[in-house]
Design a protein around this motif. Structure first.
Motif, PDB file in Angstrom:
ATOM      1  N   ARG A 165       0.848  -1.191   0.000  1.00  0.00           N
ATOM      2  CA  ARG A 165       0.000   0.000   0.000  1.00  0.00           C
ATOM      3  C   ARG A 165       0.885   1.243   0.000  1.00  0.00           C
ATOM      4  N   TYR A 166       0.577   2.164  -0.928  1.00  0.00           N
ATOM      5  CA  TYR A 166       1.341   3.398  -1.058  1.00  0.00           C
ATOM      6  C   TYR A 166       0.451   4.600  -0.723  1.00  0.00           C
ATOM      7  N   PRO A 167       1.050   5.644  -0.158  1.00  0.00           N
ATOM      8  CA  PRO A 167       0.251   6.835   0.177  1.00  0.00           C
ATOM      9  C   PRO A 167      -0.115   7.634  -1.063  1.00  0.00           C
ATOM     10  N   LEU A 168      -1.313   8.160  -1.081  1.00  0.00           N
ATOM     11  CA  LEU A 168      -1.777   9.026  -2.163  1.00  0.00           C
ATOM     12  C   LEU A 168      -2.801   9.994  -1.597  1.00  0.00           C
ATOM     13  N   THR A 169      -2.549  11.286  -1.746  1.00  0.00           N
ATOM     14  CA  THR A 169      -3.485  12.303  -1.295  1.00  0.00           C
ATOM     15  C   THR A 169      -4.253  12.856  -2.489  1.00  0.00           C
ATOM     16  N   VAL A 170      -5.568  12.812  -2.411  1.00  0.00           N
ATOM     17  CA  VAL A 170      -6.424  13.355  -3.461  1.00  0.00           C
ATOM     18  C   VAL A 170      -6.846  14.761  -3.055  1.00  0.00           C
ATOM     19  N   ASP A 171      -6.589  15.733  -3.922  1.00  0.00           N
ATOM     20  CA  ASP A 171      -6.923  17.133  -3.663  1.00  0.00           C
ATOM     21  C   ASP A 171      -8.045  17.540  -4.613  1.00  0.00           C
ATOM     22  N   PHE A 172      -9.255  17.746  -4.060  1.00  0.00           N
ATOM     23  CA  PHE A 172     -10.400  18.088  -4.891  1.00  0.00           C
ATOM     24  C   PHE A 172     -10.249  19.463  -5.543  1.00  0.00           C
ATOM     25  N   GLU A 173      -9.522  20.371  -4.892  1.00  0.00           N
ATOM     26  CA  GLU A 173      -9.327  21.694  -5.467  1.00  0.00           C
ATOM     27  C   GLU A 173      -8.491  21.618  -6.736  1.00  0.00           C
ATOM     28  N   ASP A 174      -7.580  20.647  -6.817  1.00  0.00           N
ATOM     29  CA  ASP A 174      -6.804  20.463  -8.037  1.00  0.00           C
ATOM     30  C   ASP A 174      -7.701  20.051  -9.201  1.00  0.00           C
ATOM     31  N   PHE A 175      -8.820  19.384  -8.888  1.00  0.00           N
ATOM     32  CA  PHE A 175      -9.770  18.973  -9.923  1.00  0.00           C
ATOM     33  C   PHE A 175     -10.731  20.100 -10.298  1.00  0.00           C
ATOM     34  N   GLY A 176     -10.705  21.196  -9.513  1.00  0.00           N
ATOM     35  CA  GLY A 176     -11.675  22.260  -9.727  1.00  0.00           C
ATOM     36  C   GLY A 176     -13.037  21.952  -9.134  1.00  0.00           C
ATOM     37  N   TRP A 177     -13.099  21.015  -8.205  1.00  0.00           N
ATOM     38  CA  TRP A 177     -14.371  20.613  -7.599  1.00  0.00           C
ATOM     39  C   TRP A 177     -14.672  21.516  -6.400  1.00  0.00           C
ATOM     40  N   ASP A 178     -15.053  22.777  -6.653  1.00  0.00           N
ATOM     41  CA  ASP A 178     -15.309  23.717  -5.567  1.00  0.00           C
ATOM     42  C   ASP A 178     -16.648  23.486  -4.894  1.00  0.00           C
ATOM     43  N   TRP A 179     -17.448  22.537  -5.406  1.00  0.00           N
ATOM     44  CA  TRP A 179     -18.734  22.224  -4.775  1.00  0.00           C
ATOM     45  C   TRP A 179     -18.571  21.308  -3.562  1.00  0.00           C
ATOM     46  N   ILE A 180     -17.364  20.805  -3.352  1.00  0.00           N
ATOM     47  CA  ILE A 180     -17.094  20.002  -2.160  1.00  0.00           C
ATOM     48  C   ILE A 180     -16.590  20.926  -1.053  1.00  0.00           C
ATOM     49  N   ILE A 181     -17.301  20.938   0.072  1.00  0.00           N
ATOM     50  CA  ILE A 181     -16.935  21.793   1.200  1.00  0.00           C
ATOM     51  C   ILE A 181     -15.822  21.149   2.018  1.00  0.00           C
ATOM     52  N   ALA A 182     -16.017  19.901   2.364  1.00  0.00           N
ATOM     53  CA  ALA A 182     -15.027  19.212   3.184  1.00  0.00           C
ATOM     54  C   ALA A 182     -15.182  17.707   2.987  1.00  0.00           C
ATOM     55  N   PRO A 183     -14.080  16.980   2.978  1.00  0.00           N
ATOM     56  CA  PRO A 183     -12.720  17.508   3.068  1.00  0.00           C
ATOM     57  C   PRO A 183     -12.247  18.060   1.729  1.00  0.00           C
ATOM     58  N   LYS A 184     -11.385  19.071   1.749  1.00  0.00           N
ATOM     59  CA  LYS A 184     -10.807  19.584   0.516  1.00  0.00           C
ATOM     60  C   LYS A 184      -9.803  18.589  -0.065  1.00  0.00           C
ATOM     61  N   ARG A 185      -9.209  17.798   0.797  1.00  0.00           N
ATOM     62  CA  ARG A 185      -8.275  16.765   0.367  1.00  0.00           C
ATOM     63  C   ARG A 185      -8.318  15.633   1.382  1.00  0.00           C
ATOM     64  N   TYR A 186      -7.956  14.440   0.943  1.00  0.00           N
ATOM     65  CA  TYR A 186      -7.943  13.309   1.869  1.00  0.00           C
ATOM     66  C   TYR A 186      -6.944  12.260   1.387  1.00  0.00           C
ATOM     67  N   LYS A 187      -6.551  11.383   2.300  1.00  0.00           N
ATOM     68  CA  LYS A 187      -5.580  10.340   1.996  1.00  0.00           C
ATOM     69  C   LYS A 187      -6.308   9.122   1.446  1.00  0.00           C
ATOM     70  N   ALA A 188      -6.195   8.898   0.138  1.00  0.00           N
ATOM     71  CA  ALA A 188      -6.908   7.800  -0.512  1.00  0.00           C
ATOM     72  C   ALA A 188      -6.083   6.511  -0.522  1.00  0.00           C
ATOM     73  N   ASN A 189      -4.762   6.617  -0.731  1.00  0.00           N
ATOM     74  CA  ASN A 189      -3.844   5.479  -0.831  1.00  0.00           C
ATOM     75  C   ASN A 189      -4.141   4.645  -2.083  1.00  0.00           C
ATOM     76  N   TYR A 190      -3.177   3.786  -2.470  1.00  0.00           N
ATOM     77  CA  TYR A 190      -3.388   2.894  -3.594  1.00  0.00           C
ATOM     78  C   TYR A 190      -2.486   1.672  -3.444  1.00  0.00           C
ATOM     79  N   CYS A 191      -2.773   0.632  -4.244  1.00  0.00           N
ATOM     80  CA  CYS A 191      -2.033  -0.626  -4.172  1.00  0.00           C
ATOM     81  C   CYS A 191      -1.176  -0.798  -5.420  1.00  0.00           C
ATOM     82  N   SER A 192       0.026  -1.328  -5.226  1.00  0.00           N
ATOM     83  CA  SER A 192       0.910  -1.591  -6.355  1.00  0.00           C
ATOM     84  C   SER A 192       1.962  -2.608  -5.932  1.00  0.00           C
ATOM     85  N   GLY A 193       2.405  -3.423  -6.889  1.00  0.00           N
ATOM     86  CA  GLY A 193       3.448  -4.399  -6.603  1.00  0.00           C
ATOM     87  C   GLY A 193       3.158  -5.744  -7.232  1.00  0.00           C
TER      88      GLY A 193
END
Length: 257
Positions: A165-193
């Protein structure tokens, strides 16, 4: 981080009249674990551009004279005809309420424009469902118990080739999703290997299908084996606040399957 929304009970008696707003708090919330507390207030539109003073006053019991003690104020410039949600920091007053619940008699919310009109939505009128004030509270979570089958955790500097499992932070503001109040970003993580032969022993069916199928299969893949939801606040098409739990948004553990 944990996050929650606390709604209001508008029936709070001050001078024998109902005043907004009172917030109920779970006894599980600890004052020393509050990361952020924001009070969100919806403002009605004005006929012309103006400056609004958003004021938050703490209420005292009627037996104490029913006083209003101002605790926070915020100066806001608004455009003509525009409605908006405004937030103000109430972390300190929340901490006091949690340590001394008997002092929580609610707060009064006002947003006066230059003409003295109160623009704050503190009681529901026609078409204003979902626009009452609410408090957004973020708390830190306690340490989690580590399980033996928790899987591998890696980072960008790891040399691990196995499923991890690897860390990955998703930032909604980077997507332009200003309709989301909170969280603006969160730790989603992903799998690889890679999933080697030792992993195949745990999933013999996958291994046998891979050998028996003449077309071949992809074999075992490094995928999430445990996921958890997040709580989210967002606007719908009517500018109303929606609070919901969105499932399977965080990867907690990875494995081969």
């Amino acid at each position: 981080m944990g996050q929650m929304r606390l709604d209001t009970d508008p029936i709070v008696q001050v001078d024998r009249k109902p005043k907004c707003c009172f917030f109920f708090f779970s006894p599980k919330i600890q004052a020393n674990r509050i990361v952020r507390a924001q009070l969100w207030v919806h403002l009605r539109p004005t006929e012309e551009a103006t400056t609004v003073f958003l004021q938050i006053s703490r209420l005292t019991p009627v037996t104490d004279g029913g006083r209003h003690i101002r605790i926070r104020s915020l100066k806001i410039d608004v455009n003509a005809g525009a409605t908006s949600w405004q937030s103000i920091d109430v972390k300190q007053v929340l901490a006091v309420w949690l340590r001394q619940p008997e002092t929580n008699w609610g707060i009064e919310i006002n947003a006066f424009d230059a003409k003295g009109n109160d623009l704050a939505v503190t009681s529901v009128e026609a078409g204003e469902d979902g626009l009452l004030p609410f408090m957004e509270v973020k708390i830190s979570e306690g340490p989690k118990r580590i399980r033996r089958d928790s899987g591998l955790d890696c980072d960008e500097n790891s040399s691990e080739s196995r499923c991890c499992r690897y860390p990955l932070t998703v930032d909604f503001e980077d997507f332009g999703w200003d309709w989301i109040i909170a969280p603006k970003r969160y730790k989603a993580n992903y799998c690889s290997g890679e999933c080697d032969f030792m992993h195949l022993q745990k999933y013999p069916h996958t291994h046998l299908v891979n050998k028996a199928n003449p077309r071949g299969t992809a074999g075992p893949c490094c995928t999430p084996t445990k996921m958890s939801p997040i709580n989210m606040l967002y606007f719908n098409g009517k500018e109303q606040i929606i609070y919901g739990k969105i499932p399977s948004m965080v990867v907690d553990r990875c494995g081969c399957s």
